[in-house]
Design a protein around this motif. Structure first.
Motif, mmCIF file in Angstrom:
data_model
loop_
_atom_site.group_PDB
_atom_site.id
_atom_site.type_symbol
_atom_site.label_atom_id
_atom_site.label_comp_id
_atom_site.label_asym_id
_atom_site.label_seq_id
_atom_site.Cartn_x
_atom_site.Cartn_y
_atom_site.Cartn_z
ATOM 1 N N SER A 180 49.879 -9.816 11.865
ATOM 2 C CA SER A 180 49.422 -11.209 11.983
ATOM 3 C C SER A 180 48.492 -11.539 10.825
ATOM 4 O O SER A 180 48.130 -10.673 10.017
ATOM 5 C CB SER A 180 48.704 -11.419 13.322
ATOM 6 N N ASP A 185 46.365 -18.868 15.970
ATOM 7 C CA ASP A 185 47.532 -19.733 15.721
ATOM 8 C C ASP A 185 47.174 -21.218 15.773
ATOM 9 O O ASP A 185 47.915 -22.058 15.258
ATOM 10 C CB ASP A 185 48.655 -19.430 16.725
ATOM 11 N N TYR A 235 55.346 -17.978 8.459
ATOM 12 C CA TYR A 235 54.562 -17.254 9.455
ATOM 13 C C TYR A 235 55.171 -17.505 10.847
ATOM 14 O O TYR A 235 56.023 -18.388 11.007
ATOM 15 C CB TYR A 235 53.109 -17.734 9.394
ATOM 16 N N ARG A 236 54.685 -16.789 11.837
ATOM 17 C CA ARG A 236 55.249 -16.908 13.198
ATOM 18 C C ARG A 236 55.084 -18.307 13.785
ATOM 19 O O ARG A 236 55.790 -18.692 14.720
ATOM 20 C CB ARG A 236 54.634 -15.853 14.124
ATOM 21 N N THR A 237 54.113 -19.072 13.250
ATOM 22 C CA THR A 237 53.910 -20.443 13.755
ATOM 23 C C THR A 237 54.907 -21.433 13.146
ATOM 24 O O THR A 237 54.969 -22.584 13.564
ATOM 25 C CB THR A 237 52.494 -20.949 13.385
#
Ligand SMILES: NC(=O)C1=CN([C@@H]2O[C@H](COP(=O)(O)OP(=O)(O)OC[C@H]3O[C@@H](n4cnc5c(N)ncnc54)[C@H](OP(=O)(O)O)[C@@H]3O)[C@@H](O)[C@H]2O)C=CC1
Ligand SMILES: O=C1OC[C@@H](O)[C@H](O)[C@H]1O
Length: 394
Positions: A180, A185, A235-237
């Motif tokens: 991360s 987030d 990114y994961r977002t």
């Protein structure tokens, strides 16, 4: 004959977060620390969308004037007849709606970077400012540093010969062992609802260097917008976490490379040991600018000669002993606003409206090529005074 009385610009501050405090503290420094005597600044009002208490706490935190009005809504601030110009210091997601709120109320605007989320929004802001005869400027403060001014002069005077290439990076090393980044987030750096991502927050500085060295320096009648090729890792977002951009100016034979990201740092030890953040390369040598790209402390001129001449120029930011040694470097852009308003100019020649728009068009292409998608509420170019971005959801 020049007047000996400085022109005073009366500021309203819209939002009370981190950069609003930094900018406001710069406004409160004595202009004499930077050898300025023709303009000065006053903070006459502050607004928070959260509460009037937040606005009052802001004034305390910056050791600001007790005479400043404090408001619990942005609408009240833009209606204050004592305010000459509003500094918009909300996340980029909010800039279009907040700046429109100001312009529609007849206020001049200095708006934080990135000016907007889309180029269409930037064009709408410019059209509104023009129609209403108001000043509007994107707060790309680095362009107003004496260091930037000097480097643009070195380029146009041919100090390193014909310039062909600029590479510029602004990246933060926020990678954690679990994969991360070091932001929640919900943080504006990675949150799509707040137009998060490396490009709009950090990449704009890498692009600032590409544009101020390769585009701003082109003669007016020959201005060429770049062809843009880019790549994004998300990114994961869904926000961009690593972004690389090539800006090609084929008619002029120029190439700009702008990189940004939140995985690895331009300046890992914070001391410049990893070398320059920016290289401006010409036929007869290069100019290297030391990190960070937004607040560079030094540049070097490396000549292509047998003597290996290297000139190192330190550019410290002035500080005010009467304000606890404060000085960040944002006062130079504030001085520019004051001079433009004093002289009846609607835009600054250092970051003209057309250039803010070309940069937003470049970023539009990068976001499209990388398939980054922001929500409609922050990408619309329809002004809504009742948007939650203007009311804080109230
Ligand atoms: N020029 C520079 O060096 C820098 C520029 N910036 C730019 O300034 C802008 C703000 O950044 P920064 O000050 O770091 O951000 P912060 O999160 O510290 O502050 C943003 C402020 O905006 C207001 N706001 C309104 N709605 C929201 C919302 N939904 N979420 C969060 N905040 C909201 C809040 O003020 P309130 O509650 O009072 O309304 C908040 O305090 C960004 O566009 C950024 O790019 C940022 C850092 C450095
Ligand atoms: O403008 C900025 O410059 C400094 C950075 O820390 C910040 O994230 C960015 O908004």
């Amino acid at each position: 004959m020049a007047s000996s009385t400085p022109y005073t610009l009366k500021w309203g501050i819209l939002a009370t977060g981190g950069i609003a405090k930094t900018f406001a503290k710069d406004l409160l420094t004595d202009p004499a620390i930077r050898d300025v005597s023709d303009v000065r600044h006053e903070i006459v009002a502050v607004a928070s969308s959260t509460s009037v208490d937040s606005a009052a706490n802001f004034i305390k935190a910056i050791d600001g004037p007790s005479s400043a009005k404090t408001y619990g809504s942005y609408a009240e601030l833009v209606a204050d007849p004592n305010v000459d110009i509003v500094y918009v210091a909300t996340p980029h997601s909010h800039h279009f709606q907040n700046a429109m709120l100001c312009l529609e109320a007849g206020k001049n605007v200095l708006c934080e970077k990135a000016l907007t989320v889309t180029a269409a929004q930037a064009r709408k802001l410019v059209a509104t400012a023009k129609a209403k005869n108001l000043f509007l400027m994107e707060a790309v403060w680095t362009r107003f540093f004496p260091l930037s001014i000097k480097i643009r002069e070195l380029i146009t005077s041919g100090a390193i010969g014909q310039v062909y290439r600029t590479s510029a990076d602004l990246s933060f090393g926020q990678s954690k062992p679990d994969g991360s980044l070091g932001f929640d987030d919900s943080n504006r750096m990675v949150n799509l609802d707040l137009a998060g991502g490396a490009l709009l927050d950090l990449g704009i500085y890498a692009l600032t260097w590409v544009f101020q060295t390769l585009y701003h320096t082109q003669p007016e009648e020959e201005k060429e917008a770049p062809k843009v090729v880019s790549a994004i890792n998300k990114y994961r977002t869904g926000a961009d976490e690593q972004t690389s951009i090539i800006c090609q100016f084929p008619k002029h034979g120029l190439m700009g490379i702008a990189t940004t990201g939140m995985r690895v740092a331009t300046d890992p030890d914070g001391k410049g040991s990893a070398g320059p953040a920016i290289r401006i390369q010409g036929a007869d040598g290069e100019i290297q600018v030391m990190p960070q790209a937004y607040r560079p402390p030094q540049y070097r001129i490396v000549k292509k000669d047998s003597a290996g001449t290297v000139e190192v120029v330190d550019c410290p930011i002035p500080t005010d002993p009467k304000r606890g040694g404060w000085g960040h470097g944002m006062f130079w852009e504030a001085d520019e606003c004051a001079r433009c308003l004093r002289d009846g100019k609607l835009e600054s020649a250092t970051i003209p409206w057309s250039e803010s728009i070309v940069i937003m068009e470049t970023m539009d292409q990068v976001l499209k090529q990388g398939d980054v998608q922001y929500p409609e509420v922050i990408t619309t170019d329809v002004f809504d005074p009742k948007s939650p971005l203007n009311t804080g959801g109230k």
